[in-house]
Design a protein around this motif. Structure first.
Motif, PDB file in Angstrom:
ATOM      1  N   ALA A 130      14.785   9.147   6.326  1.00 17.23           N
ATOM      2  CA  ALA A 130      14.836  10.503   6.223  1.00 17.23           C
ATOM      3  C   ALA A 130      14.392  10.146   4.646  1.00 17.23           C
ATOM      4  N   THR A 131      15.363   8.779   4.285  1.00 18.39           N
ATOM      5  CA  THR A 131      16.361   8.793   2.925  1.00 18.39           C
ATOM      6  C   THR A 131      14.751   7.946   2.317  1.00 18.39           C
ATOM      7  N   ALA A 132      13.535   6.986   3.213  1.00 22.82           N
ATOM      8  CA  ALA A 132      12.683   6.461   2.465  1.00 22.82           C
ATOM      9  C   ALA A 132      11.510   7.322   2.273  1.00 22.82           C
ATOM     10  N   LEU A 133      11.340   8.443   3.097  1.00 21.34           N
ATOM     11  CA  LEU A 133      10.106   9.536   2.787  1.00 21.34           C
ATOM     12  C   LEU A 133      10.765   9.911   1.871  1.00 21.34           C
ATOM     13  N   GLU A 134      11.769  10.563   1.268  1.00 21.74           N
ATOM     14  CA  GLU A 134      12.317  11.243  -0.261  1.00 21.74           C
ATOM     15  C   GLU A 134      12.290  10.292  -1.211  1.00 21.74           C
ATOM     16  N   LEU A 135      12.227   8.950  -1.061  1.00 22.90           N
ATOM     17  CA  LEU A 135      11.833   8.101  -2.224  1.00 22.90           C
ATOM     18  C   LEU A 135      10.314   8.011  -2.555  1.00 22.90           C
ATOM     19  N   ALA A 136      10.304   7.556  -1.130  1.00 23.66           N
ATOM     20  CA  ALA A 136       8.702   7.412  -1.087  1.00 23.66           C
ATOM     21  C   ALA A 136       7.585   8.679  -1.880  1.00 23.66           C
ATOM     22  N   GLU A 137       7.907  10.147  -1.944  1.00 21.00           N
ATOM     23  CA  GLU A 137       7.790  10.610  -2.765  1.00 21.00           C
ATOM     24  C   GLU A 137       7.753  10.861  -3.947  1.00 21.00           C
ATOM     25  N   ARG A 138       8.709  10.212  -4.428  1.00 26.39           N
ATOM     26  CA  ARG A 138       9.475  10.642  -5.912  1.00 26.39           C
ATOM     27  C   ARG A 138       8.585   9.512  -6.201  1.00 26.39           C
ATOM     28  N   LEU A 139       8.603   8.543  -5.950  1.00 26.96           N
ATOM     29  CA  LEU A 139       8.036   6.923  -6.895  1.00 26.96           C
ATOM     30  C   LEU A 139       6.415   7.300  -6.378  1.00 26.96           C
ATOM     31  N   THR A 140       5.978   8.498  -6.146  1.00 27.11           N
ATOM     32  CA  THR A 140       4.121   8.702  -5.711  1.00 27.11           C
ATOM     33  C   THR A 140       4.235   8.916  -7.450  1.00 27.11           C
ATOM     34  N   ARG A 141       5.289  10.186  -8.152  1.00 23.95           N
ATOM     35  CA  ARG A 141       5.166  10.293  -8.923  1.00 23.95           C
ATOM     36  C   ARG A 141       5.652  10.088 -10.593  1.00 23.95           C
ATOM     37  N   SER A 142       6.080   8.648 -10.415  1.00 24.03           N
ATOM     38  CA  SER A 142       6.349   7.412 -11.431  1.00 24.03           C
ATOM     39  C   SER A 142       4.582   6.265 -11.869  1.00 24.03           C
ATOM     40  N   SER A 143       4.063   7.118 -12.828  1.00 17.01           N
ATOM     41  CA  SER A 143       3.589   6.472 -14.164  1.00 17.01           C
ATOM     42  C   SER A 143       3.284   5.283 -14.006  1.00 17.01           C
ATOM     43  N   ALA A 144       4.697   4.024 -13.970  1.00 22.22           N
ATOM     44  CA  ALA A 144       5.124   2.911 -14.226  1.00 22.22           C
ATOM     45  C   ALA A 144       4.964   2.051 -12.741  1.00 22.22           C
ATOM     46  N   ILE A 145       3.557   3.192 -11.615  1.00 25.76           N
ATOM     47  CA  ILE A 145       3.668   2.051  -9.695  1.00 25.76           C
ATOM     48  C   ILE A 145       2.154   2.516  -9.687  1.00 25.76           C
ATOM     49  N   ARG A 146       1.680   0.911  -9.894  1.00 23.19           N
ATOM     50  CA  ARG A 146       0.192   1.673  -8.819  1.00 23.19           C
ATOM     51  C   ARG A 146       0.169   2.178  -8.304  1.00 23.19           C
ATOM     52  N   ALA A 147       0.940   1.890  -6.685  1.00 18.76           N
ATOM     53  CA  ALA A 147       0.169   2.010  -5.482  1.00 18.76           C
ATOM     54  C   ALA A 147       2.331   2.718  -4.709  1.00 18.76           C
ATOM     55  N   VAL A 148       1.860   3.149  -3.953  1.00 14.15           N
ATOM     56  CA  VAL A 148       3.398   3.228  -3.210  1.00 14.15           C
ATOM     57  C   VAL A 148       3.148   3.406  -1.386  1.00 14.15           C
ATOM     58  N   HIS A 149       3.063   2.271  -0.936  1.00 15.76           N
ATOM     59  CA  HIS A 149       3.366   2.241   0.408  1.00 15.76           C
ATOM     60  C   HIS A 149       3.888   2.482   1.661  1.00 15.76           C
ATOM     61  N   TYR A 150       3.338   3.500   2.145  1.00 22.87           N
ATOM     62  CA  TYR A 150       4.691   3.957   3.349  1.00 22.87           C
ATOM     63  C   TYR A 150       3.870   4.625   3.892  1.00 22.87           C
ATOM     64  N   PRO A 151       3.752   4.706   5.123  1.00 18.28           N
ATOM     65  CA  PRO A 151       3.136   5.433   6.989  1.00 18.28           C
ATOM     66  C   PRO A 151       3.546   7.356   6.269  1.00 18.28           C
ATOM     67  N   GLY A 152       4.261   7.668   5.516  1.00 14.74           N
ATOM     68  CA  GLY A 152       5.278   8.699   5.936  1.00 14.74           C
ATOM     69  C   GLY A 152       4.101   9.555   4.378  1.00 14.74           C
ATOM     70  N   LEU A 153       3.439   8.753   3.885  1.00 16.27           N
ATOM     71  CA  LEU A 153       3.169   9.769   2.371  1.00 16.27           C
ATOM     72  C   LEU A 153       1.065  10.133   2.903  1.00 16.27           C
ATOM     73  N   PRO A 154       0.604  11.584   2.890  1.00 17.67           N
ATOM     74  CA  PRO A 154      -0.422  11.786   3.334  1.00 17.67           C
ATOM     75  C   PRO A 154      -1.542  10.961   3.290  1.00 17.67           C
ATOM     76  N   ASP A 155      -1.412  10.523   1.821  1.00 19.62           N
ATOM     77  CA  ASP A 155      -2.789   9.328   1.591  1.00 19.62           C
ATOM     78  C   ASP A 155      -2.472   7.723   1.628  1.00 19.62           C
ATOM     79  N   HIS A 156      -1.480   7.748   2.883  1.00 17.45           N
ATOM     80  CA  HIS A 156      -1.818   6.178   3.298  1.00 17.45           C
ATOM     81  C   HIS A 156      -2.968   6.242   4.521  1.00 17.45           C
ATOM     82  N   PRO A 157      -3.452   4.874   4.773  1.00 18.18           N
ATOM     83  CA  PRO A 157      -4.333   5.258   5.574  1.00 18.18           C
ATOM     84  C   PRO A 157      -4.443   5.538   7.147  1.00 18.18           C
ATOM     85  N   ASP A 158      -2.778   5.594   7.575  1.00 16.46           N
ATOM     86  CA  ASP A 158      -3.193   5.271   8.572  1.00 16.46           C
ATOM     87  C   ASP A 158      -2.113   6.946   9.252  1.00 16.46           C
TER      88      ASP A 158
END
Length: 401
Positions: free
Chosen positions: A274-302
């Motif tokens: 649960a925490t990993a999903l919440e953090l992954a969603e927050r990290l996608t909004r950071s301009s300092a990060i090129r990419a966030v990889h987490y299968p719970g995100l809708p844009d993850h290829p799997d």
């Protein structure tokens, strides 16, 4: 005559040396301990020759020597087998020992193994370098593309090995499809399930073996090193014999610790996912990060496959790409509360840098194909408050701008 040579008249009064050397048996009790104790003895005593024969021949229950088996390993193996829906399980000295035990029990000179290029770096080294010294051929394939497996299968292919969630980009192969392809070719599917205990049952999806690094999420406290294998009775008998012969068996105390860790695995897994999903969603909004990889995100290829195959969450690992080594190092050095510790699965959040740790020494071409860049950071999410973790991560990211 030396006084120490004087015989004692009463055997009921042994010498101090004898008292110190001989262990006392545990006192009898009509009640049993609530928590099973670690059984640290290396060797077990027998009544006589018929008794030892009966134990070796399986006509009586018992243990002989800890490398061959001990009560704590048996207790842990029974729980792992039940957890994975397997007939039996075996305990090895590490995750790599567990993988090696499976590979060595199934493969011989002239055989072939197809392995996912997304596997853990040391597993690739074992398969693609060390096993070749035994005359075993190996070919890599892209586990997310079934046609890639079809292209490398041979008449002598005996095993296909993949991870449920790959390290570190968290790709999820279509396990039922790969299992069907392997079985049709006369091979067995081996699944390293280290990143996803509880989230699915690979054996129910067609795998023949499921392997864990018990050091990680199952142990859960970074205080033990163990490996676990589950499969059929016949397969596990062979794995245990080979593990004993090669010295790959797990020890009693760490087996006992793993049983303790296993008790809280469902609670830890639920919270960390649960925490990993919440953090992954927050990290996608950071301009300092090129990419966030987490299968719970809708844009993850799997993502859609993860929604189908995984239950109870998408895992405790989040991987981010900061662009280059210098930015990754700056980020690591400014994370005061999250340590750079090259493992995963602890109750506290840690991070790792795959290019210099888990995949160190791999061919640059392979790293490029897998997308393992010098800026990649793997976060293993623990039990902390999500807001505290978010604050730690955001203050370190702020230093990059």
């Amino acid at each position: 005559m030396d006084p120490s040579d004087t015989p004692r008249s009463s055997p009921a009064q042994p010498a101090p040396e004898t008292i110190c050397a001989r262990p006392n048996l545990l006192p009898g009790s009509s009640s049993t301990p609530l928590v099973p104790a670690p059984q640290l003895s290396v060797v077990y005593r027998f009544e006589g020759l018929d008794h030892v024969d009966a134990v070796y021949q399986g006509q009586a229950d018992g243990f002989v020597y800890a490398r061959d088996g001990h009560p704590n390993a048996s207790a842990l193996a029974a729980r792992i087998a039940a957890l994975e829906g397997a007939e039996a399980a075996a305990v090895c000295g590490s995750g790599m020992a567990a993988s090696a035990a499976v590979l060595l029990s199934e493969l011989g000179s002239g055989d072939h193994i197809a392995f996912a290029e997304q596997l853990y770096g040391k597993t690739i080294s074992l398969i693609d370098r060390e096993l070749r010294r035994f005359g075993i051929e190996a070919t890599g394939f892209d586990a997310t593309r079934p046609e890639s497996l079809a292209a490398v299968l041979r008449d002598r292919t005996r095993l296909v090995m993949v991870e449920t969630l790959s390290n570190p980009l968290l790709r999820l192969p279509d396990l039922p499809v790969l299992a069907a392809m392997a079985n049709k070719a006369g091979a067995k599917l081996v699944v390293d399930h280290t990143f996803a205990p509880l989230l699915c049952r690979p054996l129910e999806l067609g795998a023949s073996y499921v392997v864990h690094s018990g050091t990680k999420l199952i142990g859960g406290h970074s205080d033990l090193t163990l490996g676990l294998v589950a499969g059929t009775h016949e397969e596990m008998d062979r794995v245990r014999r080979l593990a004993s012969t090669f010295g790959l068996s797990g020890n009693p105390f760490e087996s006992w610790l793993a049983c303790r860790g296993l008790a809280t695995l469902p609670l830890r897994s639920s919270r960390c996912c649960a925490t990993a999903l919440e953090l992954a969603e927050r990290l996608t909004r950071s301009s300092a990060i090129r990419a966030v990889h987490y299968p719970g995100l809708p844009d993850h290829p799997d993502h859609e496959r993860a929604r189908t195959l995984l239950h109870g969450g998408f895992g405790a690992i989040v991987t981010i790409d900061l662009g280059d080594r210098h930015r990754a190092d700056t980020f690591i050095r400014n994370l005061g509360q999250i340590p750079f510790a090259p493992s995963l699965g602890d109750v506290a959040t840690t991070l790792s840098h795959p290019a210099t740790t888990s995949h160190r020494g791999q061919e640059p071409g392979l790293l490029d194909r897998l997308g393992i860049t010098p800026g990649l950071i793997r976060l293993s999410i623990g039990l902390e408050d999500p807001a505290d973790l978010a604050a730690d991560l955001e203050q370190a990211l702020a230093t990059l701008s």
